[in-house]
Scaffold this motif. Structure first.
Motif, PDB file in Angstrom:
ATOM      1  N   LYS A 100      68.166  80.208  45.595  1.00  0.00           N
ATOM      2  CA  LYS A 100      68.375  78.758  45.464  1.00  0.00           C
ATOM      3  C   LYS A 100      69.058  78.433  44.128  1.00  0.00           C
ATOM      4  N   TRP A 156      64.319  89.805  55.624  1.00  0.00           N
ATOM      5  CA  TRP A 156      65.650  90.351  55.357  1.00  0.00           C
ATOM      6  C   TRP A 156      66.762  89.501  55.968  1.00  0.00           C
ATOM      7  N   GLY A 178      68.373  83.738  57.564  1.00  0.00           N
ATOM      8  CA  GLY A 178      67.620  82.494  57.667  1.00  0.00           C
ATOM      9  C   GLY A 178      68.272  81.434  58.521  1.00  0.00           C
ATOM     10  N   GLY A 221      67.266  79.274  50.805  1.00  0.00           N
ATOM     11  CA  GLY A 221      66.294  80.316  50.480  1.00  0.00           C
ATOM     12  C   GLY A 221      66.376  81.489  51.439  1.00  0.00           C
ATOM     13  N   THR A 222      67.272  81.420  52.421  1.00  0.00           N
ATOM     14  CA  THR A 222      67.514  82.435  53.457  1.00  0.00           C
ATOM     15  C   THR A 222      66.187  82.885  54.108  1.00  0.00           C
ATOM     16  N   ASN A 247      72.794  87.779  49.670  1.00  0.00           N
ATOM     17  CA  ASN A 247      73.155  86.392  49.349  1.00  0.00           C
ATOM     18  C   ASN A 247      72.243  85.863  48.251  1.00  0.00           C
ATOM     19  N   THR A 250      69.500  82.844  48.536  1.00  0.00           N
ATOM     20  CA  THR A 250      68.117  83.319  48.536  1.00  0.00           C
ATOM     21  C   THR A 250      67.372  82.809  47.307  1.00  0.00           C
ATOM     22  N   PRO A 277      63.535  84.695  53.143  1.00  0.00           N
ATOM     23  CA  PRO A 277      62.297  84.394  52.417  1.00  0.00           C
ATOM     24  C   PRO A 277      61.932  82.913  52.451  1.00  0.00           C
ATOM     25  N   SER A 310      69.124  88.546  53.322  1.00  0.00           N
ATOM     26  CA  SER A 310      68.715  87.787  52.145  1.00  0.00           C
ATOM     27  C   SER A 310      69.159  88.459  50.859  1.00  0.00           C
ATOM     28  N   GLU A 311      69.106  89.805  50.820  1.00  0.00           N
ATOM     29  CA  GLU A 311      69.459  90.505  49.584  1.00  0.00           C
ATOM     30  C   GLU A 311      70.951  90.490  49.312  1.00  0.00           C
TER      31      GLU A 311
END
Length: 551
Positions: free
Chosen positions: A364, A45, A48, A143-144, A358, A362, A146, A355-356
């Protein structure tokens, strides 16, 4: 033995530890109380961000960094002052060496990549030898979260396919098995399957008992941020009274159970009063878990007020000193505060952690990423502005104050337009002054001397009441629970220590459960980008050390 090594917790630290141990030829069982959909834990979440020192990305942006400067910043932030800080300090020094050394190359060898513009988090308390990053060091993963998890999940799954790692989801550890003073396994209950989406609460229906034995156990189960009663119990007096209300920055399964279980087996828990919570939390308008909070990662321009409308003093500006600001706000007597800003500021300076939130980074997606430079705030920001209960948008200051009072708690005195206007106009007069005595205006001007901030992070200084910069926006900021900075004491091999200072045979720890290293390598404050990095480093150390020990 069921395996050479058991890893408890399938978050980032657990994945790293399992992969490293299996790389060394050891058999591993990885257990977690959640289902396979939660593989990667909290790291999935995250935004990153990673703390790197003197990186090529920094140098390309004109940032001069060094291991010595980073260590000065770390020590100024950690403020180690306890006898039990021996191992946390040793871990801190080893981690800074890692961040200034092989960390980037190690990740890059697995396909990990970072965004070319380096962010500047925790800009500090205004002292050269105090808390904060002297230079930008926040390297955002392409990819943050993940993208951080992926290389290690891939390695683990390759070992699963080869038979070296076995995954045991919905296995809740309730105790460590100790024989002859050595930890030789874990025991607990299997839980009923649950197809809830990642992050959502799952059932605790017990379906059976299990017991697993191994030559070593690595605990990587996280902290206490999902249990606000535990957070309040551990809340230190130095931060004021614990808040009555908070939003949850982590899912409910971040429950701290293994801290108590591991302590009961003989391991020593230190620095439980050191913690990290944010003061820019939003109530998620589209929640995944109960009381789901999202943190704003702000630029430095928003006017920050406490709930009663008083401007926060220096150095408590957006993005500068998280815990200093938290302490100041707890003295106000209220559980929330306010940003007052403009559309021009929100378009350039607001980002949301997670991540959710962005999808461009996330996923890419370069095309979606480039849309950030166009007029208008990013899509997730606009969605919060339209649907979030913490946002007030108005054409005039009077309308803004009325909206803020509607969002305010009932026990807070009503704000008045006259009082807010006095604060805003005093600030606005200083914006037009090239030699401003306003410390926040000076900080904004200084931030724009950094190319990365000027390009994508800091709005050009302007008057809040300038109609061309509008509409006006107020955002209610809630306290958001996040990280445990203390934990299980461990030596530089990740071995858990007893109250006598000796290693507890067979037991290791990594990640948030041991304060990301040693039992609290960040001391009292974090420099950001260090939580994921701490999971990576401590997981790697513990996995390799346990593999050597059972060889």
């Amino acid at each position: 033995m069921d395996a050479d090594i058991i890893v408890v917790g399938a978050g980032l630290a657990g994945l790293v530890a399992a992969a490293e141990a299996a790389d060394a030829g050891r058999s591993v069982v990885l257990v977690d109380q959640e289902g396979e959909q939660s593989l990667g834990g909290q790291a999935f979440w995250s935004l990153g961000g990673l703390f790197l020192v003197d990186s090529p990305e920094q140098r390309r942006m004109g940032v001069k960094d060094s291991r010595e400067l980073a260590w000065q910043d770390w020590m100024g932030s950690a403020q180690f002052d306890r006898e039990e800080d021996r191992w946390p300090r040793a871990w801190a020094e080893a981690y800074v060496d890692f961040a200034a050394g092989e960390k980037r190359a190690w990740l890059r060898s697995m396909g990990h990549r970072v965004f070319p513009v380096v962010g500047w988090a925790e800009r500090g308390d205004g002292r050269a030898d105090g808390h904060g990053n002297s230079v930008p060091r926040f390297h955002l993963t392409w990819g943050t979260g993940p993208g951080v998890v992926e290389p290690f999940e891939r390695r683990v799954r390759e070992h699963v396919a080869a038979g070296r790692i076995r995954l045991r989801f919905r296995h809740r550890v309730d105790g460590l098995v100790v024989a002859g003073g050595t930890v030789v396994g874990v025991e607990g209950h299997t839980l009923a399957p649950d197809a809830a989406v990642r992050g959502a609460a799952t059932n605790r229906d017990e379906t059976g008992f299990f017991s697993l034995t191994a030559q070593a156990v690595i605990v990587t189960s996280g902290g206490i941020g999902g249990d606000h009663d535990l957070v309040r119990k551990a809340w230190p007096e130095r931060l004021g009274t614990p808040p009555r209300t908070m939003v949850a920055g982590v899912p409910a399964h971040v429950d701290g159970r293994m801290l108590q279980i591991t302590e009961a087996a003989g391991a020593r828990l230190i620095n439980p009063d050191r913690m990290w919570h944010y003061v820019e939390g939003l109530r998620n308008w589209d929640p995944i878990w109960a009381n789901h909070g999202i943190r704003i990662l702000p630029g430095p321009s928003s006017l920050w007020l406490d709930a009663a409308g008083r401007r926060l003093p220096a150095p408590y500006f957006p993005g500068f000193d998280t815990l200093g600001t938290l302490k100041h706000l707890r003295q106000s007597g209220y559980d929330y505060s306010w940003f007052v800003l403009t559309q021009k500021i929100i378009e350039k300076e607001f980002a949301l952690s997670g991540s959710e939130q962005n999808p461009d980074m996330t996923g890419k997606n370069l095309k979606l990423l480039l849309s950030r430079v166009k007029k208008g705030a990013p899509g997730p920001i606009e969605a919060f502005k339209q649907h979030g209960e913490d946002f007030v948008v108005a054409a005039t200051l009077g309308e803004l104050v009325r909206g803020m009072n509607e969002v305010a708690d009932d026990d807070v005195p009503a704000l008045t337009e006259a009082a807010l206007r006095e604060v805003v106009e005093a600030r606005d007069r200083e914006v037009d002054n090239a030699y401003s005595k306003d410390a926040q205006i000076t900080a904004m001007q200084g931030a724009r001397r950094y190319l990365g901030d000027k390009l994508i992070r800091v709005a050009s200084p302007h008057r809040l009441l300038d109609p061309k910069a509008g509409p006006l926006i107020a955002v209610r900021l809630n306290i958001l629970s996040r990280k445990t900075l203390g934990g299980l004491e461990s030596d530089l091999e990740g071995r858990c220590l007893t109250s006598s200072g000796e290693p507890l045979p067979g037991l290791y720890a990594a990640g948030e459960v041991n304060g990301f290293g040693g039992g609290g390598m960040m001391g009292y404050n974090a420099l950001e980008g260090t939580f994921l990095g701490g999971c990576l480093f401590s997981g790697r150390v513990a996995g390799r050390a346990a593999a050597r020990a059972v060889g």
